[in-house]
Scaffold this motif. Structure first.
Motif, short mmCIF file in Angstrom:
data_model
loop_
_atom_site.label_atom_id
_atom_site.label_comp_id
_atom_site.label_asym_id
_atom_site.label_seq_id
_atom_site.Cartn_x
_atom_site.Cartn_y
_atom_site.Cartn_z
N UNK A 218 -25.38 97.26 -6.28
CA UNK A 218 -23.94 97.01 -6.13
C UNK A 218 -23.52 97.58 -4.77
N UNK A 219 -22.93 96.71 -3.94
CA UNK A 219 -22.50 97.14 -2.61
C UNK A 219 -20.97 97.15 -2.57
N UNK A 220 -20.34 98.34 -2.55
CA UNK A 220 -18.87 98.38 -2.44
C UNK A 220 -18.43 98.02 -1.03
N UNK A 221 -17.36 97.25 -0.92
CA UNK A 221 -16.85 96.80 0.38
C UNK A 221 -15.55 97.56 0.65
N UNK A 222 -15.59 98.42 1.64
CA UNK A 222 -14.41 99.24 1.94
C UNK A 222 -13.41 98.49 2.81
N UNK A 223 -13.89 97.49 3.54
CA UNK A 223 -13.00 96.75 4.45
C UNK A 223 -12.28 95.63 3.69
N UNK A 224 -11.93 94.60 4.39
CA UNK A 224 -11.15 93.49 3.82
C UNK A 224 -11.93 92.75 2.73
N UNK A 225 -11.19 92.10 1.83
CA UNK A 225 -11.77 91.39 0.69
C UNK A 225 -12.69 90.25 1.15
N UNK A 226 -13.79 90.05 0.43
CA UNK A 226 -14.70 88.93 0.71
C UNK A 226 -14.09 87.65 0.13
N UNK A 227 -14.00 86.61 0.96
CA UNK A 227 -13.47 85.33 0.51
C UNK A 227 -14.54 84.23 0.48
N UNK A 228 -15.68 84.49 1.13
CA UNK A 228 -16.79 83.54 1.11
C UNK A 228 -18.08 84.30 1.39
N UNK A 229 -19.18 83.87 0.76
CA UNK A 229 -20.46 84.57 0.96
C UNK A 229 -21.63 83.63 0.72
N UNK A 230 -22.67 83.77 1.53
CA UNK A 230 -23.91 83.00 1.36
C UNK A 230 -25.11 83.91 1.60
N UNK A 231 -26.25 83.55 1.03
CA UNK A 231 -27.49 84.28 1.30
C UNK A 231 -28.00 83.93 2.70
N UNK A 232 -28.47 84.93 3.43
CA UNK A 232 -29.14 84.68 4.70
C UNK A 232 -30.56 84.20 4.46
N UNK A 233 -31.27 83.77 5.50
CA UNK A 233 -32.64 83.33 5.35
C UNK A 233 -33.56 84.48 4.92
N UNK A 234 -34.60 84.13 4.17
CA UNK A 234 -35.66 85.07 3.75
C UNK A 234 -35.14 86.20 2.86
N UNK A 235 -33.93 86.07 2.34
CA UNK A 235 -33.38 87.06 1.40
C UNK A 235 -33.30 88.47 2.00
N UNK A 236 -33.14 88.55 3.30
CA UNK A 236 -33.06 89.87 3.95
C UNK A 236 -31.64 90.42 3.93
N UNK A 237 -30.65 89.54 3.96
CA UNK A 237 -29.26 89.99 3.99
C UNK A 237 -28.35 88.92 3.40
#
Length: 332
Positions: free
Chosen positions: A148-167
């Protein structure tokens, strides 16, 4: 350079009407024979892309479904909903395989490239922070996330997996785009080229490029690995979604005036047409009309021969390109 406008008036779409409220996202599977759609009603649908026939629905949510994804083999479907759940479905039968309960609404979700991991992000509301949750599908039944990664900055409105599952690549309410590392959970890269909320992030077919759509009336092209800004596609209305063609240097943008303001102006002012731009030259070369209201989601077919758009009017429109599209060339 002479810009030639593409004639799109003869493109007759297939209309898919299985939602009672506005579309939030559409997505093709890897082969492109299926289209998955979700909306502000509680029932995601799956359709045959060839003829628009509805194959089935996924019943079980009690609120708006914000996001949908399908895995590489088209065996599992993932949905993110405002009813504080993220659900994993069997694609063939429509049965719920797992229901992950959260404290706040689930905004985005996605399968990793291998399909082993899933991620979803929760909203920052009721005093709770925005969070990224990552699950291993082999251990999903115990309900405990791998990270679980808490996000201290602004709310996430969109997200995708990067290549090779690194990030994981996240787009935020304040216009920031970030990389979050899968091993440490740290923010390892970020940029802030947009001045307002990011509505959509989509990767190119080879995952080397990323396109973002923003409320600041632009879509921007980035290098995925470095988040280096490469191109900007300007409009005069909020951009809700942007997609990259898998075969040509083309970009399609969908958007329009805010839904709450639509009734105060004519349809011409709202500008609800999908707009095509050249990837490199940033020049607009075609428009496709049709939606009565803003376009909320766009997606190219994996073979590049058609594209779909989902709108505030609740319709998904599947457009197969005319021969003129394939013959079209920019002249210098």
């Amino acid at each position: 350079m002479v810009e030639h406008t593409l004639d799109t008036d003869s493109m007759k779409p297939i209309l898919l009407h299985g939602h009672e409220r506005s579309i939030t996202q559409i997505k093709y599977n890897r082969e492109g024979d299926l289209i998955f759609s979700c909306a502000k009603d509680s029932q995601p649908n799956v359709w045959y892309s060839l003829n628009g026939e509805r194959l089935g629905s996924f019943r079980g949510h009690n609120g708006a479904v914000w996001n949908i994804d399908v895995n590489w083999e088209s065996t599992k479907v993932l949905t993110a909903s405002a009813d504080n759940t993220c659900k994993l479905w069997d694609c063939e039968t429509g049965k719920t395989l797992a229901s992950l309960d959260t404290a706040t609404a689930v905004r985005t979700c996605g399968f990793s490239f291998s399909g082993r991991y899933i991620m979803y992000t929760t909203d920052k509301t009721m005093g709770r922070p925005c969070e990224i949750h990552i699950f291993d599908l082999n251990d999903i039944r115990n309900g405990e996330p791998t990270m679980v990664i808490p996000i201290s900055s602004s709310k996430i409105t969109s997200a995708v997996w990067g290549p090779y599952e690194e990030y994981i690549i996240t787009g935020h309410e304040n216009g920031e785009i970030c990389h979050y590392d899968l091993k440490s959970g740290d923010k390892i890269n970020s940029c802030k080229e947009h001045s307002k909320q990011i509505n959509d992030l989509q990767l190119s077919k080879d995952m080397s490029m990323l396109i973002s759509a923003s409320k600041d009336t632009t879509a921007k092209l980035f290098e995925t690995a470095t988040l280096g800004h490469m191109k900007t596609y300007k409009t005069e209305r909020p951009v809700n979604s942007a997609s990259l063609s898998p075969i040509y240097d083309h970009v399609v943008l969908g958007g329009g005036q805010e839904a709450m303001d639509v009734t105060t102006t004519s349809t011409k002012v709202g500008k609800f047409d999908a707009r095509f731009y050249h990837l490199v030259f940033e020049e607009e070369f075609g428009r496709v009309k049709g939606h009565f209201g803003p376009i909320n989601s766009t997606a190219f077919h994996p073979d590049g021969k058609s594209y779909s758009s989902g709108g505030e009017d609740g319709y998904v429109r599947v457009h197969y390109f005319d021969p003129s599209y394939f013959d079209f060339r920019f002249e210098f």
